[in-house]
Design an enzyme around this catalytic site. Structure first.
Site, PDB file in Angstrom:
ATOM      1  N   PHE A 156     109.891   4.516  66.073  1.00 56.53           N
ATOM      2  CA  PHE A 156     108.540   4.676  65.527  1.00 56.53           C
ATOM      3  C   PHE A 156     107.824   3.330  65.412  1.00 56.53           C
ATOM      4  O   PHE A 156     108.445   2.275  65.307  1.00 56.53           O
ATOM      5  CB  PHE A 156     108.565   5.444  64.197  1.00 56.53           C
ATOM      6  N   HIS A 157     106.522   3.373  65.460  1.00 59.16           N
ATOM      7  CA  HIS A 157     105.710   2.156  65.425  1.00 59.16           C
ATOM      8  C   HIS A 157     104.297   2.495  64.969  1.00 59.16           C
ATOM      9  O   HIS A 157     103.819   3.600  65.193  1.00 59.16           O
ATOM     10  CB  HIS A 157     105.689   1.484  66.807  1.00 59.16           C
ATOM     11  N   LEU A 158     103.674   1.529  64.353  1.00 54.11           N
ATOM     12  CA  LEU A 158     102.319   1.700  63.825  1.00 54.11           C
ATOM     13  C   LEU A 158     101.324   1.016  64.764  1.00 54.11           C
ATOM     14  O   LEU A 158     101.469  -0.175  65.058  1.00 54.11           O
ATOM     15  CB  LEU A 158     102.244   1.070  62.428  1.00 54.11           C
TER      16      LEU A 158
END
Ligand SMILES: [Zn+2]
Length: 159
Positions: A120-122
């Site tokens: 996951f990453h923003l």
């Protein structure tokens, strides 16, 4: 003797064997290739990286060192640092590009549009009035006024 407190090593060791080399967000410990990979900054739990296929100039991402898709399982200190790095990046972009707005977001899961759903990453995307013109909407064509290497160098200086 120099003693370096390095809590991120625990995450790295704990995730050993679960970091596929094909994952672009599994950057390991060696920072020597950071400029090539567009890694801007390494924190304790997360790092900042420019998007290789930016929506707009300055589009960056914050991702944990640990290879995981489970955002909802991350600890509060990991998430707190992720948000602090997003803030820091936004301050840098405000200085550099004077954006008129920002989009922050995560795509969790394939159906939500995640390109790399295993880690996951923003996303942080600076926005200007008129940037999402018909070019991006109709043809998947993105108009970038600046070469990525230039963005990287400028962002690195300010971040
Ligand atoms: Zn990964």
């Amino acid at each position: 003797m120099e003693f370096v407190w390095s809590p991120w090593r625990y995450d790295y060791i704990a995730s050993a064997g679960k970091t596929p080399s094909s994952c672009v967000f599994c950057i390991g410990e060696d920072p020597s290739n950071d400029p090539d990979r567009l890694v801007v900054y390494r924190g304790v739990h997360n790092f900042v990286i420019l998007n290789l296929f930016p929506y707009t100039s300055g589009h960056f991402m914050v991702a944990p060192f640990v290879h995981t898709a489970e955002f909802d399982q991350a600890r509060s200190d990991q998430i707190a640092e992720m948000m602090e790095l997003a803030q820091r990046g936004i301050r840098a972009l405000k200085t550099l590009y004077k954006p008129e707005g920002f989009n922050l977001g995560m795509n969790l899961g394939h159906c939500a549009g995640a390109g790399i759903r295993e880690h996951f990453h923003l996303h942080v995307v600076p926005r200007w009035i008129g940037d999402a013109s018909f070019m991006g909407i109709t043809g998947e064509t993105r108009v970038l006024p600046e070469v990525l290497a230039v963005t990287y160098r400028r962002f690195l200086e300010v971040f």
